[in-house]
Design a protein around this motif. Structure first.
Motif, short mmCIF file in Angstrom:
data_model
loop_
_atom_site.label_atom_id
_atom_site.label_comp_id
_atom_site.label_asym_id
_atom_site.label_seq_id
_atom_site.Cartn_x
_atom_site.Cartn_y
_atom_site.Cartn_z
N ARG A 217 -50.87 79.58 -91.13
CA ARG A 217 -50.04 78.62 -90.42
C ARG A 217 -50.03 77.28 -91.16
NH1 ARG A 217 -51.24 78.70 -84.00
NH2 ARG A 217 -50.30 76.70 -83.40
N VAL A 246 -44.21 80.07 -88.16
CA VAL A 246 -44.60 79.27 -87.01
C VAL A 246 -45.16 77.93 -87.47
CG1 VAL A 246 -46.35 79.11 -85.22
CG2 VAL A 246 -44.85 81.09 -85.32
N GLU A 250 -43.62 74.18 -86.47
CA GLU A 250 -44.38 73.01 -86.00
C GLU A 250 -44.09 71.80 -86.88
OE1 GLU A 250 -48.31 74.71 -83.90
OE2 GLU A 250 -48.16 75.22 -86.03
N PHE A 273 -45.84 86.74 -80.97
CA PHE A 273 -45.39 85.40 -80.58
C PHE A 273 -44.01 85.03 -81.12
CE2 PHE A 273 -48.60 84.26 -84.00
CZ PHE A 273 -47.66 84.01 -85.00
N LEU A 276 -42.04 84.26 -78.36
CA LEU A 276 -42.61 83.24 -77.48
C LEU A 276 -42.24 81.84 -77.94
CD1 LEU A 276 -46.21 84.67 -76.94
CD2 LEU A 276 -44.23 84.88 -75.45
N VAL A 277 -42.04 81.67 -79.24
CA VAL A 277 -41.70 80.34 -79.74
C VAL A 277 -40.26 80.00 -79.37
CG1 VAL A 277 -43.36 80.39 -81.64
CG2 VAL A 277 -41.08 81.35 -81.98
N ARG A 278 -39.95 78.71 -79.38
CA ARG A 278 -38.59 78.26 -79.11
C ARG A 278 -38.12 77.38 -80.24
NH1 ARG A 278 -39.22 81.73 -76.36
NH2 ARG A 278 -38.89 82.05 -74.14
N ARG A 280 -36.48 81.22 -80.37
CA ARG A 280 -37.05 82.52 -80.71
C ARG A 280 -36.82 82.80 -82.19
NH1 ARG A 280 -35.25 83.23 -75.49
NH2 ARG A 280 -36.80 84.14 -74.07
N ARG B 217 -49.45 90.87 -70.42
CA ARG B 217 -48.21 90.11 -70.33
C ARG B 217 -47.31 90.67 -69.23
NH1 ARG B 217 -45.69 88.90 -76.24
NH2 ARG B 217 -43.58 88.30 -75.64
N VAL B 246 -48.16 83.67 -70.29
CA VAL B 246 -46.97 83.80 -71.13
C VAL B 246 -45.99 84.80 -70.51
CG1 VAL B 246 -46.23 84.81 -73.31
CG2 VAL B 246 -47.96 83.01 -73.29
N GLU B 250 -42.06 83.95 -69.39
CA GLU B 250 -40.88 84.74 -69.70
C GLU B 250 -40.12 85.09 -68.42
OE1 GLU B 250 -41.85 87.13 -73.70
OE2 GLU B 250 -43.14 87.66 -72.03
N ASP B 253 -38.10 82.13 -67.19
CA ASP B 253 -36.86 82.09 -67.95
C ASP B 253 -35.82 83.01 -67.32
OD1 ASP B 253 -36.89 80.34 -70.09
OD2 ASP B 253 -36.58 81.93 -71.58
N PHE B 273 -51.34 81.02 -79.33
CA PHE B 273 -49.93 80.79 -79.00
C PHE B 273 -49.72 79.82 -77.83
CE2 PHE B 273 -50.55 85.17 -77.07
CZ PHE B 273 -50.66 84.75 -75.76
N LEU B 276 -47.70 77.26 -79.05
CA LEU B 276 -46.45 77.70 -79.68
C LEU B 276 -45.34 77.86 -78.65
CD1 LEU B 276 -47.78 80.43 -82.14
CD2 LEU B 276 -47.24 78.04 -82.61
N VAL B 277 -45.72 78.17 -77.42
CA VAL B 277 -44.69 78.37 -76.39
C VAL B 277 -44.12 77.02 -75.98
CG1 VAL B 277 -45.65 80.52 -75.50
CG2 VAL B 277 -46.46 78.33 -74.58
N ARG B 278 -42.91 77.05 -75.41
CA ARG B 278 -42.30 75.82 -74.90
C ARG B 278 -41.95 76.01 -73.45
NH1 ARG B 278 -44.35 74.61 -78.72
NH2 ARG B 278 -43.68 73.46 -80.54
N ARG B 280 -45.35 73.64 -73.99
CA ARG B 280 -46.72 73.98 -74.42
C ARG B 280 -47.56 74.23 -73.18
NH1 ARG B 280 -45.06 70.33 -78.29
NH2 ARG B 280 -45.44 70.99 -80.44
#
Lengths: 324, 324
Positions: A217, A246, A250, A273, A276-278, A280, B217, B246, B250, B253, B273, B276-278, B280
């Motif tokens: 990362r 990822v 960031e 993930f 999971l990130v935005r 995607r 999940r 997480v 989802e 959403d 993660f 990493l999610v939004r 956070r």
């Protein structure tokens, strides 16, 4: 064993012959020993059995970092596949360091493991000769082959072509690459594939638009930063895996850059993930579970006697999402 | 061994005594054997050594799922700590199923592993008695103790209190909990801690605002959905771990709910993660690396001879981010 021998009224050696099947034993004697075994709930000491057969039930999985979700899922899959045959998976981390890679191979040989599944980074392509010589099955999961050993390789040409066409279709021209380390064995096949297909769809990959680093990362963030601060900033960036992608995301956040508005981003692997990130993550999927399944199959074939090395291909797939 | 005996002009038994130190050998003879060993580059077959000492160099890490990043990092940490002492980490997945937990313990005993580090879910609290009886060191990493074995436990009271105060301070009153399975051994200590501290800060946890499920999940998504569709929808939700949180995100959403606008969300663990999610993820950090370090230390103390069971606490920490 002595308890069984005493209960059956035979010698320890006779018990051993019955259990190992190594020498013929008279039918009656065999039955007597077998009932004594059943009665006493006797089970062979596995260490003793290992010594006798020269076979361990341990399979080493040697990867850069089990905390990378791609390798964690590979480990899970490998264990699921091998468990039914009585094998255990020993997890070993190399951090992609050549000295660790070599030390762990020596250790695998010293321990006489039942097999080795490995993603090597900096080993020489002859590094597995000694293991092969010792009759220890090896499966390499990597983009390039490492000598005459079983090999699980990605079939990624189509997926990379599609990813690049997708990027070109969105009107981008200047492509940057966050690539792997410069000194990895066999260079960087993922980078080479990108170069090959980029020209065909009208994308330019300038020399200065390729940055090298580890598959981490932090390296992804640093590589992306260098690309974004370069004179001809790329309009799209491909990363060697999702972990580096990822890191890039960031860094984009820190630099106040919008993905995909200011720069499109594509990863590689499709780890958990990625969704999971935005935004995607758009990525080139290389299915860890399937890689584990195929590696297990190749390993078991070798354990069962196949000696000719075999290469199996696992298909990669382009997965468009929101980042490009 | 026979080669060494021949070179030194002594019996195999004498070589064995010198190497094992089990019986005294005359000084001169010992020197002769040692030079023969050095000259021949002889190394004891590790399987033979295991048989002689009755000790394996394999340590089993038995967890629900190595693909859960908390356990992947724990595995990495454990391996880093044990490698210097020559131990290998064998990764075993149970999916939190009691039959698998039991089968793997039997296997660890059968294989005479050097030790077991385990996060049990549905085992009885006497399940480790047999391993203890066989002299195999055990370390349990869990919220509750499992009999008289070493135990790494979270010290989480402060962190949970802070998390709940944080939620209450944002003006929320109705709290929901996505809890662990109903039939886990010892119930759900994380849920109990939440109940204990919620009242103190004026938060209500209605019976119908607690949903139970696995630590996955999918279960997180399903549990969160049920909470959001209930008559008195919670204004804040605490999840038993980050993986379920997480899943909840989802589902939010999908349901068109904004986090934290419509509902605040707090996780548990602080896996990779979570940042990493939004938005956070606000979470209660339980440091996997530190848990691995402490488990390794306890295990090595046992291997080195400590027999009295010991409990070590690892501090949890409230980490406010954007989701609550």
């Amino acid at each position: 064993m002595n308890d069984v021998a005493r209960a059956a009224g035979v010698s320890s050696a006779t018990v051993s012959y019955v259990l190992s099947g190594k020498r013929p034993v008279a039918e009656g004697t065999r039955r007597t020993v077998e009932s004594a075994v059943a009665e006493l709930g006797f089970s062979l000491n596995p260490v003793a059995r290992s010594l006798r057969t020269g076979r361990s039930v341990m399979v080493a999985l040697i990867v850069p970092d089990i905390a990378n979700p791609f390798y964690a899922l590979l480990a899970r899959s490998l264990q699921d596949e091998l468990r039914g045959r009585g094998y255990h998976v020993v997890v070993c981390n190399t951090e992609a360091r050549r000295d660790e890679e070599q030390a762990l191979l020596r250790e695998a040989m010293h321990q006489r493991f039942a097999g080795v599944v490995m993603t090597p980074f900096r080993l020489s392509t002859t590094a597995f000769d000694a293991l092969r010589g010792a009759g220890i099955p090896v499966v390499v999961s990597a983009d390039i082959a490492f000598g005459a050993v079983d090999h699980v390789a990605p079939d990624a040409e189509d997926a990379v072509r599609q990813a690049l066409r997708h990027v070109a279709d969105s009107g981008r021209r200047r492509l940057g690459v966050v690539a792997g380390p410069r000194d990895a064995t066999g260079g960087d096949p993922r980078l080479e594939r990108i170069r090959t297909h980029a020209a065909a769809v009208g994308l330019q990959v300038e020399e200065e638009a390729v940055v090298h680093g580890e598959h981490t990362r932090a390296a992804g963030a640093e590589g992306f930063r260098r690309l974004m601060l370069s004179r001809h900033r790329p309009e799209a960036v491909l990363c060697v895996n999702d972990v580096t992608a990822v890191g890039a995301m960031e860094m984009a956040d820190q630099l106040g850059l919008d993905i995909p508005g200011d720069v499109a981003l594509v990863g590689h692997d499709d780890v958990d993930f990625a969704t999971l990130v935005r935004p995607r993550l758009t990525t080139i999927r290389y299915p860890a579970r399937e890689v584990g399944r195929v590696a297990a199959r190749l390993l078991l074939e070798q354990i069962d006697g196949r000696t000719q090395p075999h290469t199996a291909r696992v298909s990669a797939e382009f997965v468009p999402r929101a980042s490009a």
